[in-house]
Structure formats: C-alpha cells, structure tokens
Design a protein around this motif. Structure first.
Motif, PDB file in Angstrom:
ATOM      1  N   TRP A 180       0.816  -1.211   0.000  1.00 22.36           N
ATOM      2  CA  TRP A 180       0.000   0.000   0.000  1.00 22.36           C
ATOM      3  C   TRP A 180       0.854   1.267   0.000  1.00 22.36           C
ATOM      4  O   TRP A 180       0.351   2.344  -0.270  1.00 22.36           O
ATOM      5  CB  TRP A 180      -0.969  -0.002   1.186  1.00 22.36           C
ATOM      6  N   GLN A 181       2.168   1.149   0.290  1.00 23.94           N
ATOM      7  CA  GLN A 181       3.027   2.329   0.230  1.00 23.94           C
ATOM      8  C   GLN A 181       3.431   2.635  -1.212  1.00 23.94           C
ATOM      9  O   GLN A 181       3.629   3.790  -1.569  1.00 23.94           O
ATOM     10  CB  GLN A 181       4.282   2.115   1.082  1.00 23.94           C
ATOM     11  N   GLU A 182       3.565   1.626  -2.036  1.00 27.94           N
ATOM     12  CA  GLU A 182       3.937   1.839  -3.428  1.00 27.94           C
ATOM     13  C   GLU A 182       2.722   2.097  -4.313  1.00 27.94           C
ATOM     14  O   GLU A 182       2.808   2.834  -5.272  1.00 27.94           O
ATOM     15  CB  GLU A 182       4.716   0.630  -3.944  1.00 27.94           C
ATOM     16  N   ASN A 183       1.602   1.473  -4.008  1.00 28.07           N
ATOM     17  CA  ASN A 183       0.388   1.651  -4.790  1.00 28.07           C
ATOM     18  C   ASN A 183      -0.798   1.722  -3.824  1.00 28.07           C
ATOM     19  O   ASN A 183      -1.471   0.723  -3.593  1.00 28.07           O
ATOM     20  CB  ASN A 183       0.220   0.496  -5.779  1.00 28.07           C
ATOM     21  N   PRO A 184      -1.053   2.912  -3.254  1.00 27.23           N
ATOM     22  CA  PRO A 184      -2.068   3.014  -2.213  1.00 27.23           C
ATOM     23  C   PRO A 184      -3.510   2.881  -2.693  1.00 27.23           C
ATOM     24  O   PRO A 184      -4.406   2.719  -1.893  1.00 27.23           O
ATOM     25  CB  PRO A 184      -1.831   4.406  -1.623  1.00 27.23           C
ATOM     26  N   GLN A 185      -3.731   2.948  -3.999  1.00 26.91           N
ATOM     27  CA  GLN A 185      -5.084   2.844  -4.521  1.00 26.91           C
ATOM     28  C   GLN A 185      -5.460   1.389  -4.736  1.00 26.91           C
ATOM     29  O   GLN A 185      -4.817   0.675  -5.494  1.00 26.91           O
ATOM     30  CB  GLN A 185      -5.194   3.600  -5.856  1.00 26.91           C
ATOM     31  N   LEU A 186      -6.494   0.942  -4.059  1.00 29.66           N
ATOM     32  CA  LEU A 186      -7.031  -0.396  -4.296  1.00 29.66           C
ATOM     33  C   LEU A 186      -8.356  -0.249  -5.031  1.00 29.66           C
ATOM     34  O   LEU A 186      -9.152   0.631  -4.727  1.00 29.66           O
ATOM     35  CB  LEU A 186      -7.253  -1.129  -2.966  1.00 29.66           C
ATOM     36  N   SER A 187      -8.583  -1.090  -5.981  1.00 26.37           N
ATOM     37  CA  SER A 187      -9.852  -1.042  -6.689  1.00 26.37           C
ATOM     38  C   SER A 187     -10.418  -2.448  -6.793  1.00 26.37           C
ATOM     39  O   SER A 187      -9.688  -3.425  -6.752  1.00 26.37           O
ATOM     40  CB  SER A 187      -9.672  -0.430  -8.079  1.00 26.37           C
ATOM     41  N   GLY A 188     -11.688  -2.529  -6.949  1.00 26.72           N
ATOM     42  CA  GLY A 188     -12.331  -3.826  -7.055  1.00 26.72           C
ATOM     43  C   GLY A 188     -13.792  -3.645  -7.430  1.00 26.72           C
ATOM     44  O   GLY A 188     -14.318  -2.537  -7.418  1.00 26.72           O
ATOM     45  N   THR A 189     -14.425  -4.731  -7.783  1.00 24.03           N
ATOM     46  CA  THR A 189     -15.844  -4.691  -8.094  1.00 24.03           C
ATOM     47  C   THR A 189     -16.508  -5.848  -7.379  1.00 24.03           C
ATOM     48  O   THR A 189     -15.872  -6.834  -7.023  1.00 24.03           O
ATOM     49  CB  THR A 189     -16.086  -4.843  -9.614  1.00 24.03           C
ATOM     50  N   TYR A 190     -17.788  -5.675  -7.149  1.00 20.59           N
ATOM     51  CA  TYR A 190     -18.575  -6.748  -6.572  1.00 20.59           C
ATOM     52  C   TYR A 190     -18.929  -7.748  -7.674  1.00 20.59           C
ATOM     53  O   TYR A 190     -19.027  -7.394  -8.850  1.00 20.59           O
ATOM     54  CB  TYR A 190     -19.855  -6.204  -5.935  1.00 20.59           C
ATOM     55  N   VAL A 191     -19.144  -8.973  -7.305  1.00 16.19           N
ATOM     56  CA  VAL A 191     -19.452 -10.035  -8.275  1.00 16.19           C
ATOM     57  C   VAL A 191     -20.697  -9.692  -9.096  1.00 16.19           C
ATOM     58  O   VAL A 191     -20.758  -9.986 -10.291  1.00 16.19           O
ATOM     59  CB  VAL A 191     -19.643 -11.385  -7.538  1.00 16.19           C
ATOM     60  N   TRP A 192     -21.652  -9.056  -8.471  1.00 17.19           N
ATOM     61  CA  TRP A 192     -22.917  -8.789  -9.176  1.00 17.19           C
ATOM     62  C   TRP A 192     -22.865  -7.557 -10.069  1.00 17.19           C
ATOM     63  O   TRP A 192     -23.801  -7.245 -10.759  1.00 17.19           O
ATOM     64  CB  TRP A 192     -24.076  -8.657  -8.190  1.00 17.19           C
ATOM     65  N   GLU A 193     -21.727  -6.849 -10.091  1.00 22.54           N
ATOM     66  CA  GLU A 193     -21.636  -5.647 -10.930  1.00 22.54           C
ATOM     67  C   GLU A 193     -21.302  -5.987 -12.354  1.00 22.54           C
ATOM     68  O   GLU A 193     -20.591  -6.869 -12.696  1.00 22.54           O
ATOM     69  CB  GLU A 193     -20.603  -4.680 -10.367  1.00 22.54           C
TER      70      GLU A 193
END
Length: 193
Positions: A180-193
């Motif tokens: 998280w220090q090198e790439n602090p942005q986490l992204s994801g989607t819910y299964v139903w999206e």
C-alpha cells in the motif's frame, strides 16, 4: 518499544538498558495494575489459596537433591545490604518520565506508534510481527525465540545482544515497502456488478 505478556517487558528493558537503548513505549497484554505499579499497590490483599482458587501447595526441599547456592545467612546479609528477593516493583518505576505505557495495545495503535515515534526496534508477539516489518521497522518476537536464543543466563544475554544488533543494524529495513506504500489505490468490483 515492547508490548508483551507477563513481566517480559520489564525484564527485557533491563537488557536494552545495558545496550544503551532507551525504551520509548512499553506495556503488557492482559496486564494488571500491580504489573505496572508493583506488588504492594494493594497492600490489604492477602494472597492465599482462597484468593487464587487453587489448593495451597507446600513444597519442601529434598536434602539429597537440593543444594542452594546461598545459605540463609548469606541471603539475609544480601537483603540487609539492599538486595530484594521475591519482590516486584512494577514496570513504571523503571521507565523514564515521558515513556508511554499502553496496556493491551491493538494493531491500529501499534501502527500509529511506529508512524509517530519511529522506533529502532519493536518487540511484541507474532500477531504484530509482519505488519510492523512491513512498516520498515525490525520486529523481535519476544513471546518465543522466533530466531536466535536461547536467552537464559549470561550466555543468553549475549545471544540477545547479538540478535538485537543484527536486527537494528541491518539496512534491509530501509528498503522495505508495504504494497500500500507503493500503490495506495485499491480497486475492485462486486461479483454482481
């Protein structure tokens, strides 16, 4: 920084003192007031079998197998000279003024302490080990030997000093970067999206 159960923080603090290292924060897990302020903090409590909810156990020395290192007279002379046996004054009297004492440190508090105080080493148990190391701070597990040891007696102190020297003076910690220090942005989607 030391956060361990029992009276380990108190005993390891003395080893760090011998190394010339200052304890900036310490505490116990499941500690009680007498662990911090000493056994005499509640002088009206009488420790007996009823207060401990166990049977009273009486142990007598086996004359053929037990040979004390000091005679009763020698022990009495040492006590009269100021040495205390079977006494515990607590952690707080041995810490410098301004040292943070934190009981039952949680993960968020541990990470905030490291961020704010930047210790040279953090000593605790296994649950803190990897998150503290990811912050770039060497972590010594004091609940078990982990690596190094044994730490009993004079030779044990030497083993401990070598281990602390190895941890504190290793450059690898300055290269540590948590994901998280090198790439602090986490992204994801819910299964139903």
């Amino acid at each position: 920084m030391m956060f361990v159960g029992g009276s380990r923080a108190h005993h390891y603090k003395e080893l760090f003192d011998e190394l010339g290292m200052k304890t900036i924060s310490a505490g116990y897990e499941f500690g009680h007031r007498d662990d911090y302020e000493g056994r005499r903090v509640l002088p009206h409590i009488k420790v007996d079998a009823d207060s401990r909810n166990i049977e009273e156990i009486v142990v007598e020395a086996d004359e053929t197998r037990f040979s004390p290192r000091k005679s009763e007279e020698e022990l009495k002379a040492l006590e009269e000279g100021g040495l205390k046996f079977k006494d515990y004054e607590g952690l707080a009297p041995d810490l410098e003024e301004g040292t943070l004492i934190i009981d039952d440190l949680n993960q968020y508090e541990a990470e905030k302490l490291v961020e704010l105080m930047k210790p040279d080493i953090f000593c605790a148990g296994i649950k803190e080990k990897f998150s503290i190391q990811k912050l770039g701070v060497p972590m010594k597990q004091l609940h078990s030997y982990d690596s190094g040891g044994p730490y009993a007696g004079f030779k044990g102190a030497i083993n401990f000093y070598k281990e602390i020297d190895r941890l504190v003076n290793s450059r690898v910690w300055s290269y540590m970067k948590a994901p998280w220090q090198e790439n602090p942005q986490l992204s994801g989607t819910y299964v139903w999206e």
